[in-house]
Design an enzyme around this catalytic site. Structure first.
Site, mmCIF file in Angstrom:
data_model
loop_
_atom_site.group_PDB
_atom_site.id
_atom_site.type_symbol
_atom_site.label_atom_id
_atom_site.label_comp_id
_atom_site.label_asym_id
_atom_site.label_seq_id
_atom_site.Cartn_x
_atom_site.Cartn_y
_atom_site.Cartn_z
ATOM 1 N N CYS A 131 -14.573 4.860 -0.502
ATOM 2 C CA CYS A 131 -13.026 4.671 0.331
ATOM 3 C C CYS A 131 -13.076 6.098 0.687
ATOM 4 C CB CYS A 131 -11.687 4.385 -0.350
ATOM 5 S SG CYS A 131 -10.488 4.238 0.896
ATOM 6 N N CYS A 134 -9.540 7.098 1.470
ATOM 7 C CA CYS A 134 -8.493 7.610 0.491
ATOM 8 C C CYS A 134 -8.707 8.421 -0.312
ATOM 9 C CB CYS A 134 -8.849 6.402 -0.779
ATOM 10 S SG CYS A 134 -8.848 4.927 0.240
ATOM 11 N N ASP A 135 -9.811 9.109 -0.564
ATOM 12 C CA ASP A 135 -10.341 9.971 -1.333
ATOM 13 C C ASP A 135 -11.478 11.397 -0.265
ATOM 14 O OD1 ASP A 135 -9.658 8.849 -3.734
ATOM 15 O OD2 ASP A 135 -12.035 7.505 -3.532
#
Length: 303
Positions: A131, A134-135
């Site tokens: 992701c 997300c990261d």
């Protein structure tokens, strides 16, 4: 017989369980592989409003404890089969026996397609991610790679190119499944390199952190690509086989719902990554869980 059964103990399922329990409903959530879902694999979560920085494991533990404190039953038991009883209720065959429920919220999630390489699982959260949204912020100013050739891969690469020093998109074929507009945008970014006819054959770690990738092109030539982050963008596989006989699915297997999380089957709701939607994030999973619980409680009250 319970009023509501929740299948899946990730953020969507635990949120639904919390809301239903606080509404005074008898609710049990079933999870066979560990409560908290895939967010527990994240070493650090910084995009959940109000919490600041927290580990995924701690966030999952907090969600579990909150649902339990609200009076819900949390069963460490996976569901193996669901069917509809003749009276309209649902029968769930679990690892610990059968249970009947008046309504069901299906929140079993979706698993990312992986590279299938040795050491990949151990490097999740230590350089390997599924992701970018997300990261990606954890890799500001660093060298990273994206594996894939569809829209998600190119969207991830463009997003990362705005934050990272360099991005290398690696695709095993010559042609892409991504829209041409995305391919053209990527080609214009000076810090984004596209490698075609290339596969990742090995992930090399140093002190438990991703250090470089070993690549092989169509001619068999091997090269070494130093990166601190690898974002695998091969898509996801929804865990919806059990629900196929009860609810409609799209071509990729995601459950179809309306904006109230209702499926076409009365009393059967879906929430989280297993349902058809545009964005799959921690916050959207929690939102789905909330809506599913409110809708299920309303449905139960009307019966």
């Amino acid at each position: 017989m319970i009023e509501l059964a929740v299948i899946g103990g990730g953020p969507a399922g635990l949120t639904a369980t919390l809301y239903a329990a606080r509404a005074g409903r008898s609710v049990a959530v079933f999870e066979g592989s560990g409560f908290g879902g895939q967010i527990t694999l994240s070493l650090l979560v910084e995009n959940y409003p109000g919490l600041g920085a927290v580990s995924g494991m701690e966030l999952g533990d907090r969600m579990y404890a909150q649902a339990e404190a609200a009076g819900a039953e949390l069963a460490f038991s996976g569901v193996q089969r669901i069917e509809r009883n003749t009276d309209g209720t649902f029968l769930l065959e679990t690892e610990d026996g059968a249970i009947s429920a008046r309504a069901v919220i299906y929140a079993a999630g979706a698993k990312p397609r992986t590279l299938g390489l040795p050491g990949e699982e151990e490097l999740v959260g230590r350089g390997v991610s599924y992701c970018a949204l997300c990261d990606g912020p954890f890799f500001d100013g660093q060298d990273v790679a994206v594996a894939g050739g569809g829209n998600t891969a190119f969207e991830d690469a463009l997003f990362l190119a705005g934050r990272c020093r360099s991005v290398t998109l690696i695709h095993r074929r010559k042609t892409f499944r991504a829209e041409q507009a995305l391919v053209e945008q990527a080609a214009q970014r000076k810090n984004l390199t596209i490698l075609t006819d290339t596969v990742i054959t090995d992930l090399h770690a140093d002190n438990g952190e991703l250090e470089h990738l070993l690549l092989k092109n169509a001619d068999g030539r091997e090269t070494r690509l130093p990166v601190s982050g690898l974002f695998v963008a091969f898509g996801r596989v929804p865990d919806t086989e059990m629900a196929a006989a009860l609810a409609e699915r799209d071509q990729e297997g995601y459950l179809l719902t309306n904006d109230r999380m209702e499926t076409a089957a009365p009393g059967f709701f879906a929430a989280g990554d297993c349902r058809h939607k545009q964005v799959r994030q921690l916050t959207t999973a929690v939102s789905d869980g909330t809506l599913a619980a409110v809708s299920a409680c309303r449905w139960l009250a009307e019966q």
